[in-house]
Motif scaffolding. Structure first.
Motif, PDB file in Angstrom:
ATOM      1  N   ASP A 119       0.826  -1.218   0.000  1.00 20.81           N
ATOM      2  CA  ASP A 119       0.000   0.000   0.000  1.00 20.81           C
ATOM      3  C   ASP A 119       0.852   1.256   0.000  1.00 20.81           C
ATOM      4  OD1 ASP A 119      -2.209  -1.545  -0.002  1.00 20.81           O
ATOM      5  OD2 ASP A 119      -2.650  -1.345   2.141  1.00 20.81           O
ATOM      6  N   ARG A 120       1.926   1.204   0.804  1.00 22.83           N
ATOM      7  CA  ARG A 120       2.772   2.394   0.934  1.00 22.83           C
ATOM      8  C   ARG A 120       3.476   2.702  -0.397  1.00 22.83           C
ATOM      9  NH1 ARG A 120       7.824   3.174   1.697  1.00 22.83           N
ATOM     10  NH2 ARG A 120       8.162   0.930   1.775  1.00 22.83           N
ATOM     11  N   VAL A 121       3.999   1.649  -1.018  1.00 27.20           N
ATOM     12  CA  VAL A 121       4.696   1.842  -2.304  1.00 27.20           C
ATOM     13  C   VAL A 121       3.721   2.394  -3.343  1.00 27.20           C
ATOM     14  CG1 VAL A 121       5.792   0.595  -4.228  1.00 27.20           C
ATOM     15  CG2 VAL A 121       6.456   0.096  -1.860  1.00 27.20           C
ATOM     16  N   LEU A 122       2.512   1.845  -3.350  1.00 23.33           N
ATOM     17  CA  LEU A 122       1.523   2.305  -4.326  1.00 23.33           C
ATOM     18  C   LEU A 122       1.185   3.777  -4.100  1.00 23.33           C
ATOM     19  CD1 LEU A 122      -0.317   1.598  -6.674  1.00 23.33           C
ATOM     20  CD2 LEU A 122      -2.024   0.798  -5.049  1.00 23.33           C
ATOM     21  N   ARG A 123       1.063   4.146  -2.832  1.00 25.14           N
ATOM     22  CA  ARG A 123       0.753   5.542  -2.509  1.00 25.14           C
ATOM     23  C   ARG A 123       1.891   6.457  -2.992  1.00 25.14           C
ATOM     24  NH1 ARG A 123      -0.888   4.367   2.386  1.00 25.14           N
ATOM     25  NH2 ARG A 123       1.095   4.895   3.345  1.00 25.14           N
ATOM     26  N   THR A 124       3.113   6.012  -2.776  1.00 26.35           N
ATOM     27  CA  THR A 124       4.261   6.832  -3.173  1.00 26.35           C
ATOM     28  C   THR A 124       4.340   6.969  -4.687  1.00 26.35           C
ATOM     29  OG1 THR A 124       5.388   5.965  -1.234  1.00 26.35           O
ATOM     30  CG2 THR A 124       6.741   7.187  -2.785  1.00 26.35           C
ATOM     31  N   ILE A 125       4.082   5.887  -5.406  1.00 27.65           N
ATOM     32  CA  ILE A 125       4.076   5.971  -6.882  1.00 27.65           C
ATOM     33  C   ILE A 125       3.034   6.992  -7.318  1.00 27.65           C
ATOM     34  CG2 ILE A 125       3.538   4.716  -9.020  1.00 27.65           C
ATOM     35  CD1 ILE A 125       4.641   2.179  -7.649  1.00 27.65           C
ATOM     36  N   SER A 126       1.913   6.965  -6.614  1.00 29.38           N
ATOM     37  CA  SER A 126       0.841   7.906  -6.941  1.00 29.38           C
ATOM     38  C   SER A 126       1.285   9.347  -6.643  1.00 29.38           C
ATOM     39  CB  SER A 126      -0.401   7.529  -6.145  1.00 29.38           C
ATOM     40  OG  SER A 126      -1.443   8.385  -6.452  1.00 29.38           O
ATOM     41  N   GLU A 127       1.962   9.527  -5.509  1.00 23.78           N
ATOM     42  CA  GLU A 127       2.434  10.879  -5.155  1.00 23.78           C
ATOM     43  C   GLU A 127       3.461  11.405  -6.159  1.00 23.78           C
ATOM     44  OE1 GLU A 127       1.656  10.092  -0.421  1.00 23.78           O
ATOM     45  OE2 GLU A 127       3.724  10.256  -1.149  1.00 23.78           O
ATOM     46  N   LEU A 128       4.211  10.476  -6.755  1.00 27.39           N
ATOM     47  CA  LEU A 128       5.215  10.887  -7.741  1.00 27.39           C
ATOM     48  C   LEU A 128       4.586  11.350  -9.057  1.00 27.39           C
ATOM     49  CD1 LEU A 128       7.908   8.151  -7.039  1.00 27.39           C
ATOM     50  CD2 LEU A 128       8.211  10.623  -6.733  1.00 27.39           C
ATOM     51  N   SER A 129       3.271  11.320  -9.112  1.00 27.35           N
ATOM     52  CA  SER A 129       2.571  11.787 -10.318  1.00 27.35           C
ATOM     53  C   SER A 129       2.856  13.253 -10.614  1.00 27.35           C
ATOM     54  CB  SER A 129       1.060  11.601 -10.182  1.00 27.35           C
ATOM     55  OG  SER A 129       0.757  10.237 -10.079  1.00 27.35           O
ATOM     56  N   THR A 130       3.228  14.019  -9.599  1.00 24.16           N
ATOM     57  CA  THR A 130       3.566  15.417  -9.882  1.00 24.16           C
ATOM     58  C   THR A 130       4.752  15.485 -10.853  1.00 24.16           C
ATOM     59  OG1 THR A 130       4.874  15.373  -7.869  1.00 24.16           O
ATOM     60  CG2 THR A 130       2.751  16.504  -7.752  1.00 24.16           C
ATOM     61  N   LEU A 131       5.657  14.490 -10.791  1.00 23.04           N
ATOM     62  CA  LEU A 131       6.808  14.478 -11.700  1.00 23.04           C
ATOM     63  C   LEU A 131       6.458  13.853 -13.053  1.00 23.04           C
ATOM     64  CD1 LEU A 131       9.644  13.436  -9.203  1.00 23.04           C
ATOM     65  CD2 LEU A 131       9.431  15.632 -10.371  1.00 23.04           C
ATOM     66  N   ALA A 132       5.444  13.004 -13.088  1.00 22.20           N
ATOM     67  CA  ALA A 132       5.079  12.334 -14.345  1.00 22.20           C
ATOM     68  C   ALA A 132       3.566  12.282 -14.480  1.00 22.20           C
ATOM     69  CB  ALA A 132       5.671  10.927 -14.394  1.00 22.20           C
ATOM     70  N   PRO A 133       2.954  13.450 -14.680  1.00 25.60           N
ATOM     71  CA  PRO A 133       1.483  13.501 -14.670  1.00 25.60           C
ATOM     72  C   PRO A 133       0.827  12.707 -15.790  1.00 25.60           C
ATOM     73  CG  PRO A 133       2.425  15.623 -15.341  1.00 25.60           C
ATOM     74  CD  PRO A 133       3.566  14.773 -14.895  1.00 25.60           C
ATOM     75  N   HIS A 135       2.049   9.800 -16.903  1.00 22.75           N
ATOM     76  CA  HIS A 135       2.374   8.375 -16.837  1.00 22.75           C
ATOM     77  C   HIS A 135       2.032   7.689 -15.514  1.00 22.75           C
ATOM     78  CE1 HIS A 135       5.141   9.909 -20.044  1.00 22.75           C
ATOM     79  NE2 HIS A 135       4.630   8.857 -20.639  1.00 22.75           N
ATOM     80  N   ASN A 136       2.506   8.252 -14.389  1.00 21.83           N
ATOM     81  CA  ASN A 136       2.324   7.524 -13.140  1.00 21.83           C
ATOM     82  C   ASN A 136       0.865   7.233 -12.782  1.00 21.83           C
ATOM     83  OD1 ASN A 136       5.132   7.596 -12.922  1.00 21.83           O
ATOM     84  ND2 ASN A 136       5.048   7.761 -10.687  1.00 21.83           N
ATOM     85  N   PRO A 137      -0.075   8.169 -13.015  1.00 21.61           N
ATOM     86  CA  PRO A 137      -1.465   7.839 -12.680  1.00 21.61           C
ATOM     87  C   PRO A 137      -1.952   6.605 -13.447  1.00 21.61           C
ATOM     88  CG  PRO A 137      -1.229  10.200 -13.054  1.00 21.61           C
ATOM     89  CD  PRO A 137       0.065   9.567 -13.475  1.00 21.61           C
ATOM     90  N   ALA A 138      -1.528   6.472 -14.700  1.00 24.95           N
ATOM     91  CA  ALA A 138      -1.928   5.299 -15.486  1.00 24.95           C
ATOM     92  C   ALA A 138      -1.290   4.035 -14.929  1.00 24.95           C
ATOM     93  CB  ALA A 138      -1.520   5.493 -16.944  1.00 24.95           C
ATOM     94  N   ASN A 139      -0.032   4.147 -14.499  1.00 22.91           N
ATOM     95  CA  ASN A 139       0.631   2.992 -13.904  1.00 22.91           C
ATOM     96  C   ASN A 139      -0.100   2.561 -12.637  1.00 22.91           C
ATOM     97  OD1 ASN A 139       3.861   4.495 -14.658  1.00 22.91           O
ATOM     98  ND2 ASN A 139       2.555   3.248 -15.961  1.00 22.91           N
ATOM     99  N   VAL A 140      -0.527   3.537 -11.845  1.00 23.04           N
ATOM    100  CA  VAL A 140      -1.260   3.229 -10.605  1.00 23.04           C
ATOM    101  C   VAL A 140      -2.567   2.509 -10.941  1.00 23.04           C
ATOM    102  CG1 VAL A 140      -2.559   4.292  -8.702  1.00 23.04           C
ATOM    103  CG2 VAL A 140      -0.238   5.078  -9.236  1.00 23.04           C
ATOM    104  N   ARG A 141      -3.245   2.973 -11.975  1.00 22.05           N
ATOM    105  CA  ARG A 141      -4.515   2.323 -12.350  1.00 22.05           C
ATOM    106  C   ARG A 141      -4.271   0.870 -12.753  1.00 22.05           C
ATOM    107  NH1 ARG A 141      -5.917   7.542 -13.971  1.00 22.05           N
ATOM    108  NH2 ARG A 141      -5.224   7.370 -16.128  1.00 22.05           N
ATOM    109  N   GLY A 142      -3.187   0.626 -13.452  1.00 18.43           N
ATOM    110  CA  GLY A 142      -2.855  -0.743 -13.853  1.00 18.43           C
ATOM    111  C   GLY A 142      -2.583  -1.619 -12.645  1.00 18.43           C
ATOM    112  N   ILE A 143      -1.857  -1.082 -11.686  1.00 18.78           N
ATOM    113  CA  ILE A 143      -1.529  -1.851 -10.484  1.00 18.78           C
ATOM    114  C   ILE A 143      -2.815  -2.166  -9.701  1.00 18.78           C
ATOM    115  CG2 ILE A 143      -0.362  -1.768  -8.237  1.00 18.78           C
ATOM    116  CD1 ILE A 143       1.786   0.065  -9.701  1.00 18.78           C
ATOM    117  N   GLU A 144      -3.654  -1.156  -9.546  1.00 17.65           N
ATOM    118  CA  GLU A 144      -4.911  -1.372  -8.807  1.00 17.65           C
ATOM    119  C   GLU A 144      -5.789  -2.411  -9.500  1.00 17.65           C
ATOM    120  OE1 GLU A 144      -5.347   2.982  -6.623  1.00 17.65           O
ATOM    121  OE2 GLU A 144      -6.295   2.672  -8.582  1.00 17.65           O
TER     122      GLU A 144
END
Ligand code: ADP
Length: 415
Positions: A119-133, A135-144
């Motif tokens: 959960d923590r790693v997923l949250r952090t990947i999501s927070e990193l979306s500011t650097l990769a708006p 890409h990272n949100p799409a990666n998070v959706r795939g993981i979920e």
């Protein structure tokens, strides 16, 4: 690597399959990979997620299934893929998947190796979306989505930035106010790391030399394009920066620009942030210059005498040579120059023009070898040339599958 294993061991290890997921904003690319042999059991692509004209193409052996269907979201897309797996006798929810490896674009300063997702790693990947708006949100959706469908299976994030984590300070630092840079995580991160790492390792293997004994320059020329300089197997520079926009000319991205152009566009052309974003990420590069982003179409236009297409080609090559020169100097000499990805692997003109007239540096391309209809790892420099010029097919999915398996095996209880 596999050749030394007995048939029995090979079967045992090959029975492990890793699902590799590359989730984009409106698409999901996936492969079911045997990480040891590298065999692809099945692969597919879900496109236009969230639009009315969605589709899936799924291939298993010699059977390919395509379907036009509305795909509401990433979970629906993966569920559809799982249905296709089941139709060909692979029910992934019942058996067979040892781990799931996700390509995650931005790991920021935090993730620099393949990481088991909790959960923590997923949250952090999501927070990193500011650097990769984009890409990272799409990666998070795939993981979920995979978590919903395969809750018991270990998931591993493999970061596109990770390989470049240790870039020397001089290479990773932008000359802007350091307080501003620190506050906003502004530094050069580099992307395509999985490919640069895999291909440079393959190049060393091809040459029969330990990677830590070689200076290498690797050109990853696909739709996105980047180049890296490696000393002893470790990157000392790369052309992409805070985002994948910097560096070489790409299919639809500009690569390097005078940053003043952005200010000028906002003032003089009244573009807002999303207008600039669209222009530089989707409407520039080859598409911006010539109207097409596919190199095969560019070639047809050039052959038909299209002057814009010719200029686009020349700008593309000019930028490659600019980086080649810089990296030759940074490394103080190079043992191998490698081309990979769609353009790098398939376009002999680019390889020849990128390295033309450099015999004085020990760099040459043999025309016969360069144009041979070979698709495997190969040398295209003359046998006696001091610098090995290579073409090495990249395989990011295999690299992700191997990384995911390694993490799950190293972390007890994760399987
Ligand atoms: P992506 O970055 O989307 O993974 P690829 O690595 O597939 O991109 O590269 C896409 C580019 O490679 C396109 O410009 C395409 O024209 C070029 N390409 C792919 N296959 C060939 C080929 N057989 N001959 C020439 N160019 C090719």
């Amino acid at each position: 690597m596999t050749a030394t294993r007995s048939g029995e061991q090979e079967t045992a290890v090959d029975s492990k399959l890793v699902l590799v997921v590359n989730s984009g904003s409106s698409s999901i690319k996936y492969q079911l990979v045997a990480p040891v042999s590298g065999k692809v059991a099945a692969a597919g692509l879900v496109q236009r997620i969230g639009e009315d004209n969605g589709s899936i193409e799924h291939t298993d052996g010699d059977r390919t299934m395509t379907e036009e269907i509305r795909v509401a979201d990433h979970t629906a897309g993966l569920r559809l893929a799982f249905e296709k797996f089941a139709e060909t006798g692979r029910d992934l929810t019942v058996a067979g998947v040892t781990a799931v490896g996700h390509r995650v674009v931005h790991g920021g300063e935090i993730f620099y190796r393949p990481t088991l997702i909790d959960d923590r790693v997923l949250r952090t990947i999501s927070e990193l979306s500011t650097l990769a708006p984009l890409h990272n949100p799409a990666n998070v959706r795939g993981i979920e989505a995979v978590r919903t469908l395969l809750p018991e299976v270990a998931q591993v994030a493999v970061f596109d930035t990770a390989f470049f984590h240790g870039l020397p300070e001089a290479a990773r630092t932008y000359a802007i106010d350091r307080q501003v840079a620190r506050a906003h995580g502004i530094r050069r991160y580099g992307f395509h790391g999985t490919s640069h790492e895999y291909v440079s390792g393959q190049a060393a293997q091809f040459l029969g030399r330990p990677a830590d004994s070689l200076n290498q320059i690797v050109f990853h020329l696909g739709n996105g394009a980047s180049v890296s300089a490696l000393r002893g197997g470790r990157p000392v520079d790369t052309s992409m920066g805070l985002t994948p926009l910097e560096g070489l000319v790409m299919g639809t991205r500009s690569g390097d620009l005078d940053p003043g152009i952005i200010l000028h566009l906002m003032r003089a052309a009244q573009l807002d942030i999303s207008g600039v974003d669209r222009l530089l990420n989707r409407g520039s590069g080859l598409r911006g210059l010539a109207g097409v982003n596919d190199f095969r179409e560019l070639r047809r236009l050039i052959d038909a005498g299209d002057a814009d297409a010719r200029t686009a080609y020349d700008v593309y090559v000019h930028r490659i040579r600019h980086y080649l020169g810089a990296y030759l100097i940074e490394l103080g000499g190079v043992d191998a120059i490698t081309f990979t990805a769609g353009v790098g692997e398939n376009n002999p003109d680019i390889r020849a023009d990128a390295l033309a007239g450099l015999q004085g540096f020990g760099i040459a391309v043999d025309p016969g070898r360069n144009t041979a209809a070979d698709r495997t790892a190969r040398r295209i420099s003359p046998a006696d040339a001091p610098v090995a010029v290579l073409v090495i097919p990249t395989n990011e999915e295999l690299a992700i599958a191997r990384a995911a398996l390694a993490v799950t095996e190293a972390e007890p209880g994760s399987q």
